[in-house]
Design a protein around this motif. Structure first.
Motif, PDB file in Angstrom:
ATOM      1  N   PHE A 166     158.218  59.859  96.645  1.00  0.00           N
ATOM      2  CA  PHE A 166     157.146  58.863  96.623  1.00  0.00           C
ATOM      3  C   PHE A 166     155.824  59.461  96.149  1.00  0.00           C
ATOM      4  CE2 PHE A 166     160.025  56.402  99.249  1.00  0.00           C
ATOM      5  CZ  PHE A 166     159.788  55.106  98.814  1.00  0.00           C
ATOM      6  N   GLY A 167     155.906  60.211  95.066  1.00  0.00           N
ATOM      7  CA  GLY A 167     154.690  60.740  94.460  1.00  0.00           C
ATOM      8  C   GLY A 167     154.185  62.043  95.043  1.00  0.00           C
ATOM      9  N   ALA A 168     154.817  62.569  96.076  1.00  0.00           N
ATOM     10  CA  ALA A 168     154.402  63.841  96.682  1.00  0.00           C
ATOM     11  C   ALA A 168     155.539  64.838  96.531  1.00  0.00           C
ATOM     12  CB  ALA A 168     154.049  63.655  98.148  1.00  0.00           C
ATOM     13  N   GLY A 169     155.206  66.048  96.138  1.00  0.00           N
ATOM     14  CA  GLY A 169     156.250  67.050  95.983  1.00  0.00           C
ATOM     15  C   GLY A 169     155.700  68.383  95.537  1.00  0.00           C
ATOM     16  N   THR A 202     162.454  96.446  88.674  1.00  0.00           N
ATOM     17  CA  THR A 202     162.325  95.048  88.298  1.00  0.00           C
ATOM     18  C   THR A 202     160.860  94.612  88.394  1.00  0.00           C
ATOM     19  OG1 THR A 202     162.807  94.346  90.562  1.00  0.00           O
ATOM     20  CG2 THR A 202     164.659  94.474  89.018  1.00  0.00           C
ATOM     21  N   ILE A 203     160.514  93.591  87.621  1.00  0.00           N
ATOM     22  CA  ILE A 203     159.152  93.061  87.560  1.00  0.00           C
ATOM     23  C   ILE A 203     159.241  91.560  87.808  1.00  0.00           C
ATOM     24  CG2 ILE A 203     157.084  92.821  86.138  1.00  0.00           C
ATOM     25  CD1 ILE A 203     158.202  95.188  84.466  1.00  0.00           C
ATOM     26  N   LEU A 204     158.570  91.092  88.855  1.00  0.00           N
ATOM     27  CA  LEU A 204     158.706  89.704  89.299  1.00  0.00           C
ATOM     28  C   LEU A 204     157.497  88.874  88.891  1.00  0.00           C
ATOM     29  CD1 LEU A 204     160.280  87.596  90.978  1.00  0.00           C
ATOM     30  CD2 LEU A 204     158.971  88.375  92.974  1.00  0.00           C
ATOM     31  N   SER A 205     157.769  87.660  88.416  1.00  0.00           N
ATOM     32  CA  SER A 205     156.737  86.661  88.135  1.00  0.00           C
ATOM     33  C   SER A 205     157.110  85.384  88.876  1.00  0.00           C
ATOM     34  CB  SER A 205     156.621  86.387  86.633  1.00  0.00           C
ATOM     35  OG  SER A 205     156.268  87.561  85.931  1.00  0.00           O
ATOM     36  N   GLN A 206     156.130  84.798  89.582  1.00  0.00           N
ATOM     37  CA  GLN A 206     156.377  83.600  90.374  1.00  0.00           C
ATOM     38  C   GLN A 206     155.307  82.549  90.087  1.00  0.00           C
ATOM     39  OE1 GLN A 206     156.300  85.680  94.234  1.00  0.00           O
ATOM     40  NE2 GLN A 206     158.306  84.805  94.624  1.00  0.00           N
ATOM     41  N   ALA A 207     155.710  81.296  90.157  1.00  0.00           N
ATOM     42  CA  ALA A 207     154.783  80.171  90.036  1.00  0.00           C
ATOM     43  C   ALA A 207     155.115  79.162  91.127  1.00  0.00           C
ATOM     44  CB  ALA A 207     154.882  79.522  88.662  1.00  0.00           C
ATOM     45  N   LEU A 208     154.089  78.687  91.820  1.00  0.00           N
ATOM     46  CA  LEU A 208     154.269  77.729  92.908  1.00  0.00           C
ATOM     47  C   LEU A 208     153.208  76.645  92.773  1.00  0.00           C
ATOM     48  CD1 LEU A 208     155.815  77.127  95.570  1.00  0.00           C
ATOM     49  CD2 LEU A 208     154.041  78.421  96.758  1.00  0.00           C
ATOM     50  N   ASP A 209     153.633  75.385  92.875  1.00  0.00           N
ATOM     51  CA  ASP A 209     152.662  74.299  92.766  1.00  0.00           C
ATOM     52  C   ASP A 209     153.113  73.115  93.616  1.00  0.00           C
ATOM     53  OD1 ASP A 209     153.896  71.991  90.937  1.00  0.00           O
ATOM     54  OD2 ASP A 209     154.565  73.915  90.136  1.00  0.00           O
ATOM     55  N   ALA A 210     152.136  72.332  94.026  1.00  0.00           N
ATOM     56  CA  ALA A 210     152.391  71.096  94.767  1.00  0.00           C
ATOM     57  C   ALA A 210     151.424  70.036  94.253  1.00  0.00           C
ATOM     58  CB  ALA A 210     152.207  71.306  96.259  1.00  0.00           C
ATOM     59  N   SER A 211     151.879  68.804  94.255  1.00  0.00           N
ATOM     60  CA  SER A 211     151.036  67.727  93.714  1.00  0.00           C
ATOM     61  C   SER A 211     151.256  66.448  94.510  1.00  0.00           C
ATOM     62  CB  SER A 211     151.349  67.485  92.232  1.00  0.00           C
ATOM     63  OG  SER A 211     152.700  67.099  92.074  1.00  0.00           O
ATOM     64  N   LEU A 212     150.260  65.587  94.443  1.00  0.00           N
ATOM     65  CA  LEU A 212     150.306  64.296  95.122  1.00  0.00           C
ATOM     66  C   LEU A 212     149.757  63.233  94.165  1.00  0.00           C
ATOM     67  CD1 LEU A 212     150.654  62.550  97.683  1.00  0.00           C
ATOM     68  CD2 LEU A 212     148.321  63.183  98.304  1.00  0.00           C
ATOM     69  N   PHE A 213     150.502  62.174  93.982  1.00  0.00           N
ATOM     70  CA  PHE A 213     150.110  61.071  93.091  1.00  0.00           C
ATOM     71  C   PHE A 213     150.506  59.786  93.796  1.00  0.00           C
ATOM     72  CE2 PHE A 213     150.735  57.992  89.732  1.00  0.00           C
ATOM     73  CZ  PHE A 213     149.680  58.233  88.875  1.00  0.00           C
TER      74      PHE A 213
END
Length: 465
Positions: A166-169, A202-213
């Motif tokens: 429902f637009g949040a995640g 090893t070389i780690l790259s991470q991306a994290l995001d959250a959004s609300l609409f």
């Protein structure tokens, strides 16, 4: 609406409380700081002292990959890894206190400067100080250190996950690269390669995001977004790999009596034992952090507990207890035969409750036979027998033949003890399990459980030893 708002707030609060990078955003200019250290740096600095430091020369520890930094916008002439690996190696040698590094990378500059000093002294010696001594001789290296960065592999593992309601995640993505180096020690007197070590990081790259609409009211739209990306610096990964290579070179040299520990044989033995244990663990671990286990045991016994769930003609379905014991005979590393006995209860509210004992024979296939964590599949025939035979309606039976199949996951806690979880589907050939015959579908039930496996006998490795 209140429930949806609560879900959105939970998502945002989770993002803020679980991600330290959110509260450390670079909003101002940072001052220069002393370079970072790692756990390997501390181990290198805490090594026992040598009897006598070894004079070593490092001409060039090169980038042998020939790779350029990947770019989404086009070609780039920036290299993928640092070109200053020689300086990193010299720093690691100095931190270890086992080596005396001497200048060889830019020895031409050093010799030119010495020639300038020598010519200046010759020109002005007679008038100023006729007895001024000559320049002292240069140190020469007993050991040369050669090697370089031989590989930089990008995107060896990529992935991620996310959800939206429902637009949040929110979502997360990751990428793992890998840098590999070799370091070898060469005797300058004979040209013999004394030791050659191989290290990867090893070389780690991470991306994290959250959004609300979400529309919170008529013509009122709420939009919110938060996230961050974290990339492990390649230079720090190269630094840690080089420091680990120097540490390994020292211990390997102690094992082969190339150099000695100052504190004596007791400290040497402890140092070698710790290194051998780490090396054995590394040899069992494959590319994607998969631990290789040679578990060719001939027999095993298992004990499991869980629940059973009836899927019959009654609408209400309750879970009942399950206890299972089994014996397994290994045929090949990935295939085995299994027999098991179980006691369980099937229930459907107040309408039906029946206790059973069962006997099963299965063929089992282990998907990853040499991993410490691996899924498996199994299936075969079986029979169950109800324990309250007097309550069976006329014309019906409390014993049933069946087929079962299932899947599970096993984690090896030790070489002879495994923890397992499984889910199983049991298919009957009649509709009399709950003593109600209705419709065309036969009765069936499910088993879910957790258990342990005890492996008996010796593996091939133990037999060879």
């Amino acid at each position: 609406m209140n429930v949806n708002r609560l879900i959105c707030m939970v998502v945002l609060v989770t993002m803020f409380t679980s991600c330290g990078a959110v509260f450390n955003q670079p909003v101002d200019v940072k001052e220069a700081r002393i370079g970072e250290t790692s756990a390997v740096t501390e181990r290198l600095q805490n090594l026992p002292l040598p009897e006598e430091p070894v004079v070593v020369g490092v001409y060039n520890f090169r980038d042998l990959t020939g790779q350029y930094k990947p770019s989404e916008t086009g070609s780039t002439f920036s290299t993928a890894v640092t070109q200053g690996a020689t300086s990193i190696l010299i720093k690691a040698l100095e931190d270890s206190r086992w080596f005396v590094p001497i200048e060889r990378e830019n020895i031409g500059n050093l010799l030119n400067e010495r020639n300038i000093i020598r010519s200046t002294r010759q020109e002005y010696r007679a008038s100023s100080n006729p007895s001024e001594p000559q320049l002292p001789p240069l140190l020469y290296a007993g050991v040369l250190l050669e090697g370089g960065i031989v590989s930089y592999d990008t995107n060896i593992i990529t992935g991620g996950m996310g959800a939206r309601y429902f637009g949040a995640g929110g979502s997360t993505q990751y990428r793992q690269d890998r840098v590999t180096i070799y370091l070898r020690a060469i005797s300058t007197s004979s040209g013999k390669i004394l030791k050659n070590v191989y290290i990867s990081k090893t070389i780690l790259s991470q991306a994290l995001d959250a959004s609300l609409f979400r529309y919170v009211n008529f013509q009122r739209l709420l939009e919110a977004e938060i996230g961050f990306t974290r990339n492990e610096p390649v230079q720090l990964a190269v630094k840690e790999a080089i420091e680990k290579a120097v540490e390994s070179l020292i211990v390997e040299g102690v094992k082969d009596d190339l150099w000695k520990v100052k504190e004596g044989e007791g400290i040497e033995a402890q140092l070698i034992a710790n290194y051998d244990a780490e090396k054995e663990e590394a040899e069992l671990t494959k590319l994607y952090d998969r631990k290789f286990i040679e578990r060719n045991y001939s027999n095993s016994f298992g004990l499991s507990m869980g629940t059973s769930l009836l899927s019959g003609d009654y609408s209400k379905q309750d879970v009942g207890p399950l206890v299972k014991i089994d014996y397994e005979r290994n045929v090949i590393p990935s295939f085995s035969l299994n027999i098991s006995a179980s006691a369980f209860e099937l229930k459907s509210g107040e309408n039906y409750s029946q206790k059973f004992v069962g006997l099963e024979a299965n063929a089992k296939y282990l998907v990853l036979p040499n991993d410490d964590l691996g899924p498996y599949l199994y299936g075969g025939p079986g029979v169950i027998l109800g324990l309250n035979g007097g309550d069976v309606p006329d014309g019906m039976s409390n014993s049933h033949f069946k087929l079962q199949y299932g899947l599970g996951l096993e984690y090896m806690l030790t070489e002879k003890l495994g923890l397992k979880a499984f889910a199983e589907h049991n298919i009957l050939f009649d509709d009399e399990l709950d003593y109600v015959i209705n419709g065309k579908r036969d009765d069936h039930f499910f088993n879910f459980g957790l258990g342990v496996n005890f492996y008996l006998g010796k593996s091939n490795q133990e037999k060879n030893n």
